[in-house]
Motif scaffolding. Structure first.
Motif, PDB file in Angstrom:
ATOM      1  N   THR A  33      91.668 162.882  50.698  1.00 28.48           N
ATOM      2  CA  THR A  33      91.966 164.309  50.897  1.00 28.48           C
ATOM      3  C   THR A  33      93.371 164.477  51.476  1.00 28.48           C
ATOM      4  O   THR A  33      94.067 165.428  51.137  1.00 28.48           O
ATOM      5  CB  THR A  33      90.949 164.973  51.837  1.00 28.48           C
ATOM      6  N   GLY A  34      93.770 163.536  52.325  1.00 31.42           N
ATOM      7  CA  GLY A  34      95.120 163.633  52.879  1.00 31.42           C
ATOM      8  C   GLY A  34      96.188 163.402  51.832  1.00 31.42           C
ATOM      9  O   GLY A  34      97.295 163.906  51.939  1.00 31.42           O
ATOM     10  N   TYR A  35      95.809 162.666  50.800  1.00 33.04           N
ATOM     11  CA  TYR A  35      96.761 162.337  49.739  1.00 33.04           C
ATOM     12  C   TYR A  35      97.296 163.593  49.061  1.00 33.04           C
ATOM     13  O   TYR A  35      98.422 163.623  48.600  1.00 33.04           O
ATOM     14  CB  TYR A  35      96.017 161.467  48.725  1.00 33.04           C
ATOM     15  N   LEU A  36      96.490 164.654  48.988  1.00 28.92           N
ATOM     16  CA  LEU A  36      96.909 165.867  48.269  1.00 28.92           C
ATOM     17  C   LEU A  36      97.884 166.708  49.084  1.00 28.92           C
ATOM     18  O   LEU A  36      98.685 167.464  48.539  1.00 28.92           O
ATOM     19  CB  LEU A  36      95.677 166.711  47.926  1.00 28.92           C
ATOM     20  N   LEU A  37      97.807 166.604  50.415  1.00 29.71           N
ATOM     21  CA  LEU A  37      98.471 167.602  51.253  1.00 29.71           C
ATOM     22  C   LEU A  37      99.979 167.751  51.037  1.00 29.71           C
ATOM     23  O   LEU A  37     100.479 168.863  51.127  1.00 29.71           O
ATOM     24  CB  LEU A  37      98.155 167.338  52.734  1.00 29.71           C
ATOM     25  N   PRO A  38     100.757 166.680  50.763  1.00 27.67           N
ATOM     26  CA  PRO A  38     102.197 166.913  50.565  1.00 27.67           C
ATOM     27  C   PRO A  38     102.507 167.764  49.337  1.00 27.67           C
ATOM     28  O   PRO A  38     103.598 168.283  49.220  1.00 27.67           O
ATOM     29  CB  PRO A  38     102.770 165.507  50.385  1.00 27.67           C
ATOM     30  N   TRP A  39     101.560 167.883  48.430  1.00 26.51           N
ATOM     31  CA  TRP A  39     101.707 168.725  47.242  1.00 26.51           C
ATOM     32  C   TRP A  39     102.937 168.344  46.427  1.00 26.51           C
ATOM     33  O   TRP A  39     103.711 169.188  45.988  1.00 26.51           O
ATOM     34  CB  TRP A  39     101.749 170.209  47.640  1.00 26.51           C
ATOM     35  N   ASP A  40     103.137 167.047  46.247  1.00 30.71           N
ATOM     36  CA  ASP A  40     104.184 166.623  45.327  1.00 30.71           C
ATOM     37  C   ASP A  40     103.512 166.103  44.056  1.00 30.71           C
ATOM     38  O   ASP A  40     102.292 166.101  43.941  1.00 30.71           O
ATOM     39  CB  ASP A  40     105.107 165.574  45.968  1.00 30.71           C
ATOM     40  N   GLN A  41     104.334 165.681  43.110  1.00 30.89           N
ATOM     41  CA  GLN A  41     103.800 165.234  41.826  1.00 30.89           C
ATOM     42  C   GLN A  41     102.795 164.096  42.018  1.00 30.89           C
ATOM     43  O   GLN A  41     101.745 164.086  41.409  1.00 30.89           O
ATOM     44  CB  GLN A  41     104.934 164.748  40.919  1.00 30.89           C
ATOM     45  N   LEU A  42     103.166 163.158  42.882  1.00 36.82           N
ATOM     46  CA  LEU A  42     102.306 162.001  43.142  1.00 36.82           C
ATOM     47  C   LEU A  42     100.932 162.455  43.581  1.00 36.82           C
ATOM     48  O   LEU A  42      99.904 162.060  43.032  1.00 36.82           O
ATOM     49  CB  LEU A  42     102.977 161.167  44.233  1.00 36.82           C
ATOM     50  N   PHE A  45      83.941 171.843  40.704  1.00 39.03           N
ATOM     51  CA  PHE A  45      84.276 173.243  40.947  1.00 39.03           C
ATOM     52  C   PHE A  45      84.164 173.561  42.436  1.00 39.03           C
ATOM     53  O   PHE A  45      85.011 174.238  43.017  1.00 39.03           O
ATOM     54  CB  PHE A  45      83.338 174.125  40.125  1.00 39.03           C
ATOM     55  N   ILE A  46      83.113 173.033  43.045  1.00 41.32           N
ATOM     56  CA  ILE A  46      82.907 173.323  44.468  1.00 41.32           C
ATOM     57  C   ILE A  46      83.929 172.581  45.328  1.00 41.32           C
ATOM     58  O   ILE A  46      84.491 173.129  46.269  1.00 41.32           O
ATOM     59  CB  ILE A  46      81.462 172.958  44.873  1.00 41.32           C
ATOM     60  N   LEU A  47      84.178 171.319  44.953  1.00 38.12           N
ATOM     61  CA  LEU A  47      85.133 170.543  45.749  1.00 38.12           C
ATOM     62  C   LEU A  47      86.519 171.171  45.696  1.00 38.12           C
ATOM     63  O   LEU A  47      87.195 171.316  46.715  1.00 38.12           O
ATOM     64  CB  LEU A  47      85.198 169.104  45.225  1.00 38.12           C
ATOM     65  N   ARG A  82      90.883 173.513  50.847  1.00 33.96           N
ATOM     66  CA  ARG A  82      89.648 172.775  51.079  1.00 33.96           C
ATOM     67  C   ARG A  82      89.926 171.351  51.518  1.00 33.96           C
ATOM     68  O   ARG A  82      89.302 170.830  52.451  1.00 33.96           O
ATOM     69  CB  ARG A  82      88.808 172.769  49.797  1.00 33.96           C
ATOM     70  N   PHE A  83      90.850 170.706  50.830  1.00 33.32           N
ATOM     71  CA  PHE A  83      91.174 169.331  51.200  1.00 33.32           C
ATOM     72  C   PHE A  83      91.736 169.298  52.620  1.00 33.32           C
ATOM     73  O   PHE A  83      91.472 168.377  53.385  1.00 33.32           O
ATOM     74  CB  PHE A  83      92.188 168.743  50.201  1.00 33.32           C
ATOM     75  N   VAL A 139      91.422 167.613  58.097  1.00 28.29           N
ATOM     76  CA  VAL A 139      91.773 167.736  59.513  1.00 28.29           C
ATOM     77  C   VAL A 139      90.597 168.125  60.400  1.00 28.29           C
ATOM     78  O   VAL A 139      90.681 167.988  61.614  1.00 28.29           O
ATOM     79  CB  VAL A 139      92.922 168.753  59.743  1.00 28.29           C
ATOM     80  N   VAL A 140      89.512 168.619  59.833  1.00 34.25           N
ATOM     81  CA  VAL A 140      88.397 169.018  60.688  1.00 34.25           C
ATOM     82  C   VAL A 140      87.141 168.213  60.383  1.00 34.25           C
ATOM     83  O   VAL A 140      86.684 167.400  61.189  1.00 34.25           O
ATOM     84  CB  VAL A 140      88.088 170.533  60.541  1.00 34.25           C
ATOM     85  N   ILE A 141      86.607 168.405  59.179  1.00 33.20           N
ATOM     86  CA  ILE A 141      85.265 167.904  58.902  1.00 33.20           C
ATOM     87  C   ILE A 141      85.215 166.377  58.937  1.00 33.20           C
ATOM     88  O   ILE A 141      84.420 165.782  59.663  1.00 33.20           O
ATOM     89  CB  ILE A 141      84.794 168.443  57.543  1.00 33.20           C
TER      90      ILE A 141
END
Lengths: 167, 235, 713, 213
Positions: B146-155, B179-181, B194-195, B200-202
């Motif tokens: 989930t942390g992998y998505l946060l920078p929102w770059d192409q990678l 769809f839910i994820l 969501r990610f 950072v919380v769940i």
């Protein structure tokens, strides 16, 4: 320290000097960690103070002087300032109440500036009439820009009634 | 051992010293009062569990600091990465530390699991702890993912797209799950939010909870595992 | 060192540092402390900080060090333009950008001041023009071209591309951009590509519906193989030293069989055969016997100033150059190209064959038409033109069908209309956002060029096969300057504005099409006035803008000029053609100009009578002595050739125009080279009075000059 | 699982071993702290020298030439390259997780018994069948790199079987003392390492095979 522990750790013939050396090293290690902790705090404070800000410029143009008729008080809610055209000239005042920071409003019918939070009232020149406000409203530096618009620097405070902008 | 200053368990605490002392005794309860030295031999554990916990602590500290400069929105999240890199004091260092420590943590969790398996430390009565460990492995993977998505770059965007497409191959409910994820049909602003919440919380809360259980069970099951004498002799 | 000692040393180190857990703890903790203490150095040695320290040193050596130091702000600088989505931190290192005293070359970069520009750097920042990554505070990250870049920095040579992202209008300050945009339009790039800001015209290349009636299959074969008939070894054609580029038709690299099929298909396009024009047999009979009929035709050809739009190749001293305009095709070998029947019919009424043609409709006498046709058929020929074309014979059904498929596959239908085939609008890739393409999105194929967008564009345009050997794009031949111009224009295409704030900044293109109705409208279309002149912002740039012609010229002069155009600028090669316009048509033009083409800046009520001879005498003094106008303008035979001749100004210009012009020339004709002088009101009056006295007698003087000009220098 | 908190000690440590050295709990904390500090220092230096990757802003319209999942999923991605998504993406991971969860609940794992000590020929036959089935399956899907660990493990199992009962010393003796669970886990880890390495280092644009050097 109890006997078995000493035995466990014993590697030296001279028990006393071993113990003091051990204490020295434990203190050295713990001290290092303490310094690390202190340094990390400084580090965090530095990290937490931003080097750039995404805030609008304190200098705002409030429009052409002709738009403000004489003896008028106009609130610019976007910039939170009053633009006043008095007999002596133009001046600008922060609309932030000096009591607790609420934004004051101009009451046209009563001719006063009033704070909705705790009922402070001000004259159009910023002087306190009533309420808990400790100081008059803050006057701000105003001038006429190159394009003929009135400009106000919201970060530059000036003394009340010290400067009027003449056309 | 020093004599405890604390009042015996069950009696009333009269002063702060007693309270502190009681607390210290409770703390000691987490661990065995004495540990056989063989348990601590480097070759027995390689300290993998402790090191995993160490990386997790680094993640918590750096992650908390990074959160202060991160907005989970598009494209602000990406701009925040640039800001961390270029203007925030030591921002790039903290981000590096968070990133590399995350990789280290995933690796250490795997290594810890392998080591525990080969030592046979899952044997009764530690079955539950093994299962908790497997759950922690999954949570670690999820947290890292989930942390992998946060920078929102192409990678990160395409890594996440590839990863989340796998979910949709589940029969019957795959599409619904994805769809839910993601909170949508593609990786979008909802997915980022969501990610972010998961990251950072769940997931950290779940990891903290399970780590607590893991350590508590470790203590209850007799500390670090030492092989049965008979087994040792047999080899 | 012997092994014993080494082992001893290692043992000692192990004992001292790791002898027991306490030592281990101490040393490892110390290591951690030191590691973390080193961490902030990553921040301290940031490039931006190094540059700021360096700047402090540089300004210490300047004479105005105190003032410079006072204005220097340390730390990260940021220009934030939320409306544009721009974050600009360039001035963190480029600290002297707005310091006029740091403009000289002795100041090392990145501290030198920026040369003066129309935009305020403090307000707009740098990346708006120079691109690059604004948020970055490191040189490599901010400037260089690597994969992980939104926008690499734009080399200064192509900087005008940035002007084009907002200024969709023509921009005199950005000639390279303007040239590129003109080339994009000229080569009909919009035929295959979508290009924002350049609309796809209704008609791109010639309509080929009836091409079979115009030319032979052999000529088509030759043309398709190499669409240029006059060229030097490099494929370039030059006109008076100005590079002429090439015909708009590119080279399609067709194989022999493809050439056969396509020429077969095209030579059978004759849906509406043109009606052959039947000359008066008496005129033909009388003229055809004369030996000099072609020479007469040539003289007529020149008198009519056909060369204003069409060029002819002239070989002088072994060097071939084209002379004439480039609005119409060059005609050097036209006699070997077209059928004689077609030629006469075309010259009489071009729009009958090609409704969209820009060629005006002339009024011909049968004799003139016969002579000019004979001239073109006999003199403008090349017997060797079709020498290398194989024997083609009559087209077969298979060839025609294959040719039709090729016509679509090769994209011919994108520019040329034929019956039954409509253009495919999205034939080539959309180029609307090509200028902001990241190189990770580009496929360089086998091309051995630098991995940059600019290198990619140049490689693709100069040789389309270099980046994609199986591509369909045809071959254009551009010289270096044109290539750079087209690249600049393409780089300016950065796609739709990313934010609403950006939308507000777009300077729209102003070329509303001007097609007036009524009697004037018909003549306007017939004589194709807009091909050369501008009307209300629409039209060509070859001849003067006529938007305010009614305010400028007197009616008398206009009537005379239309019937017999004489030049005001004797040095120009390109002149208004001789249309043989009837008096009635000239009157329609004059009426329309008088009523509709008026400038609000010109006082039309100004009367000649209020200018006295005394004023004129004073004006003469000013003209000749004080302002030396004769340096640029001629009166009679004396004077310079920069501006138009003023010998007939009294007949030509209205007093209101002269007065307004003298006050501010640029207000009437933006971009004119006439300098704006600080005349006083009295001086303006005196000069106007003087100019009004300048008159040439008789309408014949212009007509006499025209034939002698011969369309060439 | 027993519910009595005292019981585990009895099972794990039937009799306290007198001669073993014992140390106080904080000594253990001490050592673990040292280990963590060492790791933290190493990570700090890595973070100082190597920046975390950051590419272009995500563009949903432009897939990069190579879209790789994070390294711990490249093994899975490698499987997805060979098998249908349902098998590689759902069944296999689920099976792995289930297999991991049930590890302590199988008697064979608890007993920790040498695989070849009983029913040797029978077990060899089963090994042969499983090996043949896996080989056919993997070749059917062209998963050559996944085949490598299968055969490696099979070869070592064969060596172990051949050695059973002899009094060899060292590695061969160690090999033949291993139970079934050891072999399965080792195979799984080996597959994980091979597939992850292949996915991370040997896969280029379009998931084609490349050499990392």
């Amino acid at each position: 320290m109890s006997e078995p522990e000493k035995k466990n750790l014993a590697a030296s013939n001279d028990e006393a000097s071993f113990l003091s050396r051990r204490q020295f090293f434990v203190k050295l290690g713990a001290g290092s960690l303490a310094i690390t902790g202190a340094g990390a705090t400084v580090f965090a404070v530095q990290y937490l103070s931003p080097n750039v800000l995404y805030e609008p410029s304190p200098i705002v143009g409030v429009g052409r002087p002709e738009h403000f008729p004489i003896d008028s008080v106009t609130l610019d809610p976007r910039a939170a300032i009053f633009v006043v055209h008095a007999q002596k000239g133009f001046y600008a005042m922060s609309s932030v109440c000096t009591h607790l920071g609420c934004l004051t409003v101009w009451r046209q019918d009563e001719g006063i500036i009033a704070c909705p939070c705790h009922g402070s009232t001000f004259r159009p020149d910023g002087k306190v009439i009533g309420g808990p406000a400790p100081r008059p409203l803050q006057w701000l530096k105003m001038w006429i820009g190159n394009d003929g618009n009135l400009m106000v620097d919201r970060s530059a405070n000036i003394a009340s009634e010290s400067e009027y902008v003449q056309l | 051992m020093q004599k405890s200053l604390a009042a015996p368990t069950g009696t009333a605490i009269r002063n702060p010293i007693q309270a502190l002392a009681r607390w210290r005794d409770e703390f000691k309860e987490i661990f065995s009062a004495r540990v056989r030295e063989r348990q601590l031999g480097f070759r027995y554990t390689w300290y993998l569990g402790a090191l995993t916990l160490g990386t997790f602590s680094i993640q918590l500290i750096t992650g908390l600091l990074l959160m202060l400069y991160y907005h989970p929105s598009i494209p602000q999240g990406y701009a925040d990465m640039k800001d961390l890199h270029f203007v925030v004091s030591s921002g790039v260092f903290l981000r590096n530390l968070h990133r590399w420590s995350a990789h280290a943590m995933v690796f250490l969790v795997f290594a810890h699991m392998a080591k525990v398996f080969y030592r046979g430390a899952y044997r009764p009565p530690r079955e539950l702890n093994w299962v908790v460990g497997v759950c922690l492995l999954l949570l670690t993977l999820l947290a890292s993912y989930t942390g992998y998505l946060l920078p929102w770059d192409q990678l990160s965007y395409w890594g996440t797209t590839v990863g989340s497409s796998i979910i949709s191959s589940t029969p019957f409910i795959g599409e619904k799950l994805r769809f839910i994820l993601l909170g949508g049909h593609t990786v979008n602003a909802n997915a980022l939010l969501r990610f972010y919440v998961l990251h950072v919380v769940i997931l950290p809360l779940a990891v903290i909870l399970l780590v607590a259980i893991h350590l508590w069970r470790l203590h209850k099951d007799g500390g670090m595992y030492v092989e049965h004498e008979k087994n040792v002799e047999k080899r | 060192m012997n092994p014993q000692n080494v082992r001893g040393l290692i043992g000692w180190v192990r004992r001292v540092f790791f002898g027991d857990p306490a030592r281990r703890f101490a040393w490892v903790s110390l290591l951690l402390t030191l590691s973390l203490a080193v961490a902030p150095t990553k921040d301290f040695f940031r490039q931006s900080r190094q540059y700021q320290r360096q700047y402090s040193k540089v300004i210490e050596r300047r004479p105005d060090a105190r003032a410079l130091r006072g204005r220097m702000v340390s730390g990260i600088h940021q220009i934030w333009l939320p409306d544009l989505g721009i974050l600009d931190r360039c001035t963190t290192c480029h600290l002297g950008i707005a310091e006029p005293t740091l403009a000289d070359a002795s100041v090392p970069q990145p501290f030198r001041a920026h040369p003066p520009i129309p935009h305020d750097a403090e307000k707009w920042g740098c990346v708006v023009c120079h691109r690059g990554q604004g948020p970055a505070t490191e040189v490599a990250e901010a400037h260089e071209t690597t994969v992980a870049w939104e926008q690499p920095i734009l080399p200064v040579h192509f900087i005008q591309a940035s002007c084009g992202t907002c200024h969709l209008d023509d921009l005199p300050q950005a000639p390279q951009l303007d040239q590129g945009r003109q080339l994009l339009a000229r080569f009909d790039c919009t035929g295959c590509h979508k290009i924002a800001g350049i609309d796809r015209p209704a008609m791109l290349g010639p309509d080929l519906t009836d091409i079979g009636t115009k030319v032979s299959r052999e000529w088509l074969y030759k043309w398709l193989k190499e669409p240029r008939t006059i060229a030097d070894a490099n494929g370039n054609v030059t006109v008076d030293g100005i590079d002429f580029g090439e015909p708009r038709m590119p080279t399609f690299r067709l194989s022999d069989s493809e050439l056969q099929d396509l020429s077969a298909y095209l030579s059978t396009r004759n849906a509406h055969p043109i009606r052959p024009y039947h000359f008066d047999p008496r005129i033909v009979a009388s003229l055809s016997k004369r030996q000099d009929v072609a020479d007469q035709g040539e003289a007529r050809f020149r008198q009519m100033f056909c060369s204003t739009c069409h060029s002819l190749a002239v070989t002088r001293a072994g060097e071939t150059s084209l002379i004439g305009g480039d609005i119409g095709p060059e005609l050097t070998k036209i006699g070997s190209k077209v059928n004689p029947d077609w030629l006469a019919a075309w010259l009489r009424n071009p729009q009958e064959y090609l409704p969209h043609s820009q060629m005006p409709r002339y009024e011909w006498s049968d004799a003139d038409l016969y002579e000019v046709t004979r001239y073109m058929e006999t003199k403008l020929t090349d017997p060797d033109l079709l020498a290398d074309v194989p024997k083609l014979g009559s087209p077969t059904k298979t060839e025609i069908e294959a040719g039709q498929r090729l016509f679509v596959d090769k994209g011919c239908a994108s520019c040329h209309v034929t019956e039954g085939l409509s253009p495919q609008e999205d034939f080539g890739p959309d180029l609307s956002a090509i200028g902001s393409r990241n190189i990770s999105q580009l496929d360089f194929g086998p091309a051995k060029v630098q991995p940059t967008l600019i290198a990619y564009l140049k490689s693709k345009i100069s040789n389309p096969l270099s980046v994609n050997p199986s591509g369909r794009m045809p071959q254009y031949h551009l010289d270096q300057a044109s290539l750079d111009a087209v690249t600049t224009a393409l780089l300016s295409l950065t796609g739709p504005p990313s934010t609403r704030g950006m939308e507000k900044l777009i300077v729209a293109r102003q070329n509303p099409e001007f097609h007036p109705a009524g009697e004037f409208g018909k003549l306007y279309e017939r004589y194709k006035c807009y091909a050369c002149h501008k009307f209300n912002g629409f039209g060509g740039t070859l001849a003067p803008d006529l938007s305010y012609e009614g305010s400028r010229a007197t009616r008398q002069w206009l009537l005379q000029f239309m019937e017999n155009p004489q030049t005001l600028r004797p040095t120009l090669v390109l002149r208004m053609p001789q249309f043989n316009m009837p008096e009635r048509d000239a009157a329609v033009f004059a009426d329309y100009f008088e009523t509709a083409m008026q400038s609000p800046a010109v006082d039309a009520t100004l009367d000649r009578k209020q200018f006295t001879p005394t004023m004129a005498a004073a004006g003469k003094q000013l003209y000749e002595k004080k302002y030396q106008c004769q340096a640029c303008h001629t009166i009679g035979s004396a004077g310079g050739y920069v501006g138009p001749s003023l010998g007939n100004a009294g007949n030509w210009l209205t007093p209101g125009w002269i007065e307004a012009w003298l006050r501010n020339p640029q207000a009437l004709v933006p971009g004119t080279i006439e300098p704006r002088q600080a005349f006083t009101a009295d001086e303006i009056q005196a000069l106007t009075a003087y100019l009004l006295t300048l008159k040439q007698s008789g309408p014949a003087n212009g007509a006499a000059a025209a034939p002698s000009a011969r369309g060439t220098k | 699982m027993t519910s009595d908190p005292k019981a585990p000690h009895e099972i794990a440590l039937p009799q306290p071993i007198e001669e073993e050295k014992s140390i106080p709990y904080w000594e253990m904390l001490f050592r673990e702290t040292i280990a963590i500090e060492l790791l933290a220092s190493v990570l700090v230096w890595i973070a100082l020298w190597w920046n975390a990757p950051l590419e272009l802003l995500a563009d949903p319209q432009q897939t990069p030439k190579l879209a790789k999942a994070p390294w711990y999923f490249t093994g899975l991605q490698e499987l997805l390259h060979y098998f249908p998504p349902f098998v590689a993406g759902i069944i296999l991971p689920t099976l792995i997780v289930v297999a991991l969860v049930v590890v302590p609940f199988f008697n064979v794992n608890i007993k920790d018994e040498n695989l070849w000590v009983h029913h040797k020929s029978q077990r060899l036959a089963i090994l042969g069948i499983v090996l043949a089935a896996l080989t056919v399956l993997l070749i059917r899907f062209d998963a050559w790199d996944a085949l490598l660990p299968v055969w490696l493990i099979a070869i070592f199992m064969g060596i172990a079987a051949a050695n059973e009962g002899r009094r060899d010393r060292g590695f061969r003796r160690w090999l033949s003392s291993k139970p079934l669970s050891f072999w399965i886990m080792t195979w799984f880890l080996m597959e994980a390492v091979v597939l992850t390495s292949v996915g991370t280092f040997f896969r280029g644009p379009g998931w084609s095979w490349i050499w990392p050097w």
